[in-house]
Design a protein around this motif. Structure first.
Motif, PDB file in Angstrom:
ATOM      1  N   SER A 166      50.398  53.124 -87.346  1.00  0.00           N
ATOM      2  CA  SER A 166      51.091  53.465 -88.010  1.00  0.00           C
ATOM      3  C   SER A 166      51.502  53.477 -89.332  1.00  0.00           C
ATOM      4  O   SER A 166      51.713  52.137 -89.510  1.00  0.00           O
ATOM      5  CB  SER A 166      52.377  54.101 -87.328  1.00  0.00           C
ATOM      6  N   ASN A 167      52.439  54.068 -90.579  1.00  0.00           N
ATOM      7  CA  ASN A 167      52.275  53.395 -91.489  1.00  0.00           C
ATOM      8  C   ASN A 167      54.001  53.594 -91.861  1.00  0.00           C
ATOM      9  O   ASN A 167      54.363  54.549 -91.893  1.00  0.00           O
ATOM     10  CB  ASN A 167      51.292  53.679 -92.632  1.00  0.00           C
ATOM     11  N   VAL A 168      54.060  52.942 -93.261  1.00  0.00           N
ATOM     12  CA  VAL A 168      55.879  53.597 -93.409  1.00  0.00           C
ATOM     13  C   VAL A 168      55.511  53.177 -94.875  1.00  0.00           C
ATOM     14  O   VAL A 168      55.364  51.845 -95.690  1.00  0.00           O
ATOM     15  CB  VAL A 168      56.610  52.554 -93.094  1.00  0.00           C
ATOM     16  N   PRO A 169      56.473  53.798 -95.980  1.00  0.00           N
ATOM     17  CA  PRO A 169      56.213  53.434 -97.504  1.00  0.00           C
ATOM     18  C   PRO A 169      57.661  52.765 -97.895  1.00  0.00           C
ATOM     19  O   PRO A 169      58.286  52.742 -96.817  1.00  0.00           O
ATOM     20  CB  PRO A 169      56.455  54.927 -97.688  1.00  0.00           C
ATOM     21  N   LEU A 170      57.497  51.657 -98.919  1.00  0.00           N
ATOM     22  CA  LEU A 170      58.057  50.745 -99.011  1.00  0.00           C
ATOM     23  C   LEU A 170      59.085  51.191-100.606  1.00  0.00           C
ATOM     24  O   LEU A 170      58.339  50.868-101.554  1.00  0.00           O
ATOM     25  CB  LEU A 170      57.199  49.373 -99.192  1.00  0.00           C
ATOM     26  N   VAL A 228      59.521  42.068-100.825  1.00  0.00           N
ATOM     27  CA  VAL A 228      59.464  42.966 -99.258  1.00  0.00           C
ATOM     28  C   VAL A 228      59.226  40.778 -98.497  1.00  0.00           C
ATOM     29  O   VAL A 228      59.162  40.013 -99.389  1.00  0.00           O
ATOM     30  CB  VAL A 228      58.348  43.374 -99.013  1.00  0.00           C
ATOM     31  N   ARG A 229      60.339  40.531 -97.611  1.00  0.00           N
ATOM     32  CA  ARG A 229      59.894  39.495 -96.290  1.00  0.00           C
ATOM     33  C   ARG A 229      59.488  39.690 -95.671  1.00  0.00           C
ATOM     34  O   ARG A 229      60.318  40.501 -94.695  1.00  0.00           O
ATOM     35  CB  ARG A 229      61.567  38.865 -96.276  1.00  0.00           C
ATOM     36  N   TRP A 251      53.531  51.342-103.226  1.00  0.00           N
ATOM     37  CA  TRP A 251      53.263  49.985-101.848  1.00  0.00           C
ATOM     38  C   TRP A 251      53.294  50.768-100.400  1.00  0.00           C
ATOM     39  O   TRP A 251      54.142  51.643 -99.924  1.00  0.00           O
ATOM     40  CB  TRP A 251      53.687  48.709-101.925  1.00  0.00           C
ATOM     41  N   LYS A 252      52.549  50.257 -99.208  1.00  0.00           N
ATOM     42  CA  LYS A 252      53.099  50.527 -98.245  1.00  0.00           C
ATOM     43  C   LYS A 252      52.636  49.526 -97.138  1.00  0.00           C
ATOM     44  O   LYS A 252      52.273  48.988 -97.336  1.00  0.00           O
ATOM     45  CB  LYS A 252      51.981  52.159 -97.498  1.00  0.00           C
ATOM     46  N   PHE A 253      53.487  49.893 -95.977  1.00  0.00           N
ATOM     47  CA  PHE A 253      52.810  48.974 -94.974  1.00  0.00           C
ATOM     48  C   PHE A 253      52.572  49.913 -93.647  1.00  0.00           C
ATOM     49  O   PHE A 253      52.865  50.683 -93.630  1.00  0.00           O
ATOM     50  CB  PHE A 253      54.444  48.230 -94.616  1.00  0.00           C
ATOM     51  N   ARG A 254      51.266  49.138 -92.894  1.00  0.00           N
ATOM     52  CA  ARG A 254      50.542  49.364 -91.829  1.00  0.00           C
ATOM     53  C   ARG A 254      50.909  48.352 -90.472  1.00  0.00           C
ATOM     54  O   ARG A 254      50.354  47.161 -91.669  1.00  0.00           O
ATOM     55  CB  ARG A 254      49.135  49.967 -92.331  1.00  0.00           C
TER      56      ARG A 254
END
Length: 313
Positions: free
Chosen positions: A9-13, A18-19, A154-157
């Motif tokens: 899954s992914n989520v937008p930042l 970010v830490r 940016w996104k995080f997966r």
């Protein structure tokens, strides 16, 4: 709001800095975990070895990705990577967040989790977290997740992909060159094999005679006596096969008499009538048949003329 993420899954930042905090529970037999980051270009590989941020290179030369180090918190131990997303070079499209153990499999690590925080919010809650579960338990390095570009943001997966050959094997797959050459070790002069002392030269003639005197003679062994062995027992003569009940016995083959002797007549088997004899010349015929005619001399028969050697003198 904190997002509890699943693998893939992914989520937008929305945060610009970010830490990424890697957290686990310590205990007996639990290995020490190290956090690191790989900056990848558009081809999915590092541009150079400088794109590898880890314990021996804790800060990227561009200054936008760095390692904060380990801390002990109430929930366990942590190791942190911080990234200034707004200042990351345009040639970088992805940033891998990696966890590694020093040659120990992750099946011994308990409560492994990665949490993302907004670095500008000092006491803010986590933006997202992902509980990492090794697939085989033999992994010694894990890609916990990745920060990647999506349009202008940016996104995080969440990933959780494992490697069984450690951080070295993972980094090599993404283009990091690992120098495995080691300086050759000088031999230790104290570790020298002791050789036997040299022996004096002995002439061949003297050496042969001395060897003949000192060499022990083999004892003479008398030859073993011959052992007589008994002859094999005589085999009984074969018994001729008997005919079936009601059949005449088989007659032995008749031997052929020598030349000039009369031929033997065959005898019928027991219980069978003898073969009828052939009627001789001049014998009376059978009952109801005329007797055979006797041969009479030819009155016109004459001897052929004889030579002079046969005429009487």
């Amino acid at each position: 709001m904190t997002h509890a993420m699943l693998k893939g899954s992914n989520v937008p930042l929305e945060a610009t800095t970010v830490r990424a905090v890697l957290r686990w529970s310590p205990g007996q037999g639990v290995p020490d975990i190290d956090a690191s980051a790989l900056l990848l270009g558009s081809d999915g590989r590092v541009r150079s070895d400088e794109d590898f941020v880890f314990y021996n290179q804790p800060r990227h030369p561009a200054g936008q990705v760095w390692r904060l180090g380990k801390k002990r918190v109430a929930e366990g131990l942590t190791d942190t990577i911080q990234t200034d997303l707004a200042g990351v070079e345009s040639g970088v499209g992805r940033i891998l967040l990696v966890a590694s153990a020093d040659g120990v499999a992750f099946d011994r690590v308990r409560d492994l989790r990665i949490l993302l925080y907004d670095a500008q919010a000092a006491d803010g809650d986590a933006l997202a977290y992902f509980d990492i579960k090794p697939e085989t338990g033999e992994e010694t390095a894990l890609i916990c997740g990745e920060l990647y570009r999506r349009g202008e943001g940016w996104k995080f997966r969440a990933l959780g992909e494992g490697y069984s050959n450690g951080l070295k094997g993972l980094a090599t797959d993404f283009g990091i060159s690992v120098d495995e050459s080691e300086a050759a070790q000088e031999p230790d002069p104290s570790d020298v094999t002791q050789l036997p002392p040299p022996t004096a030269h002995v002439p061949a003639s003297d050496r042969t005679s001395s060897e003949a005197l000192t060499q022990p003679q083999a004892p003479l062994v008398p030859p073993a006596p011959e052992v007589s062995r008994p002859l094999p027992p005589e085999q009984p003569a074969g018994v001729p096969a008997q005919p079936a009940y009601g059949y005449p016995p088989q007659q032995p083959a008749a031997t052929q008499p020598a030349y000039g002797y009369p031929q033997p007549t065959s005898q019928p088997a027991y219980g069978y009538p003898p073969a009828p004899a052939t009627a001789a010349a001049g014998a009376p015929g059978g009952y109801g048949f005329p007797p055979p005619a006797a041969a009479s001399p030819d009155p016109d028969f004459r001897l052929p003329p004889q030579g002079p050697q046969f005429i009487g003198r």
